[in-house]
Design a protein around this motif. Structure first.
Motif, PDB file in Angstrom:
ATOM      1  N   ALA A   1       0.828  -1.213   0.000  1.00 52.06           N
ATOM      2  CA  ALA A   1       0.000   0.000   0.000  1.00 52.06           C
ATOM      3  C   ALA A   1       0.857   1.257   0.000  1.00 52.06           C
ATOM      4  O   ALA A   1       0.569   2.227  -0.720  1.00 52.06           O
ATOM      5  N   SER A   2       1.918   1.247   0.771  1.00 49.32           N
ATOM      6  CA  SER A   2       2.818   2.399   0.801  1.00 49.32           C
ATOM      7  C   SER A   2       3.479   2.596  -0.556  1.00 49.32           C
ATOM      8  O   SER A   2       3.566   3.717  -1.080  1.00 49.32           O
TER       9      SER A   2
ATOM     10  N   THR B   1       1.074   3.919  -3.137  1.00 46.56           N
ATOM     11  CA  THR B   1       0.925   5.364  -2.955  1.00 46.56           C
ATOM     12  C   THR B   1       2.058   6.090  -3.675  1.00 46.56           C
ATOM     13  O   THR B   1       1.825   7.079  -4.387  1.00 46.56           O
TER      14      THR B   1
ATOM     15  N   LEU C   1       1.679   8.743  -6.797  1.00 49.37           N
ATOM     16  CA  LEU C   1       2.196  10.104  -6.671  1.00 49.37           C
ATOM     17  C   LEU C   1       3.200  10.417  -7.781  1.00 49.37           C
ATOM     18  O   LEU C   1       3.179  11.519  -8.358  1.00 49.37           O
TER      19      LEU C   1
ATOM     20  N   GLY D   1       6.010  11.148  -3.370  1.00 48.87           N
ATOM     21  CA  GLY D   1       6.114   9.787  -3.883  1.00 48.87           C
ATOM     22  C   GLY D   1       7.358   9.084  -3.377  1.00 48.87           C
ATOM     23  O   GLY D   1       7.314   7.901  -3.001  1.00 48.87           O
TER      24      GLY D   1
ATOM     25  N   ALA E   1       6.795   8.175   0.283  1.00 48.71           N
ATOM     26  CA  ALA E   1       5.935   6.996   0.420  1.00 48.71           C
ATOM     27  C   ALA E   1       6.688   5.722   0.042  1.00 48.71           C
ATOM     28  O   ALA E   1       6.589   4.698   0.740  1.00 48.71           O
TER      29      ALA E   1
END
Length: 177
Positions: A115-116, A119, A123, A146, A149
């Motif tokens: 999930a990170s 993201t 981004l 980005g 993350a």
């Protein structure tokens, strides 16, 4: 709570178990005991290939943010963002292939890792799309966010790869069965 305790706490994210089982229900049949699964897991070189592929993606994006900080290199920054975006699908596929063989606690951490990183991908995609029209502060902020993350995702991935979550408590093993 220190950083190690925070990372260790990810292993207890049991709210992810239902989603994890659903995802693995799709992945496992496609990857278990198949040539594709074996290739994606790096069996042909004797170890997972995911960490090596991630280097291309993260290296590209780190270079892009560095170029943004230096200034006057917007076309080069856009180019290395595109290299990172182009390399991401291979890193993602190999990561999910590895994930599908993990135990419950590892899968929890792996889902947060994914999930990170997702993201970060979105981004950087936003930054790239913004740069198609103009490179401005928004494009640079999206890239920096980005990278942040993806860096958190890398930290979590390191915990997954190098911590001692190889075995799960008996109660969790029984719950999975």
């Amino acid at each position: 709570m220190n950083l190690k305790q925070a990372l260790d706490s990810l292993e207890s994210a049991s709210f992810l178990d239902g989603t994890s089982k659903a995802i693995n229900g799709v992945l496992a049949p496609a990857l278990d005991d198949t040539a594709v699964g074996s290739a994606l897991r790096g069996r042909w070189i004797g170890h997972p290939i995911h960490p090596a592929l991630v280097n291309v993606t993260i290296g590209s994006w780190t270079s892009a943010v560095t170029l943004d900080l230096i200034g006057r290199h917007s076309s080069a920054s856009k180019l290395v963002i595109s290299v990172g975006l182009a390399s991401a699908p291979a890193a993602i596929a190999t990561g999910w292939a590895d994930w599908s063989t993990m135990n419950t606690r590892q899968r929890r951490v792996g889902m947060i890792h994914a999930a990170s990183n997702a993201t970060g991908v979105f981004l950087f995609l936003g930054s790239y799309l913004r740069r198609r029209k103009q490179t401005d502060g928004t494009a640079k902020v999206l890239a920096a966010a980005g990278l942040a993350a993806a860096s958190v995702g890398g930290l979590i991935g390191g915990h997954l790869a190098y911590s001692s979550i190889d075995s799960e408590p008996a109660s969790e093993a029984q719950h999975r069965a």
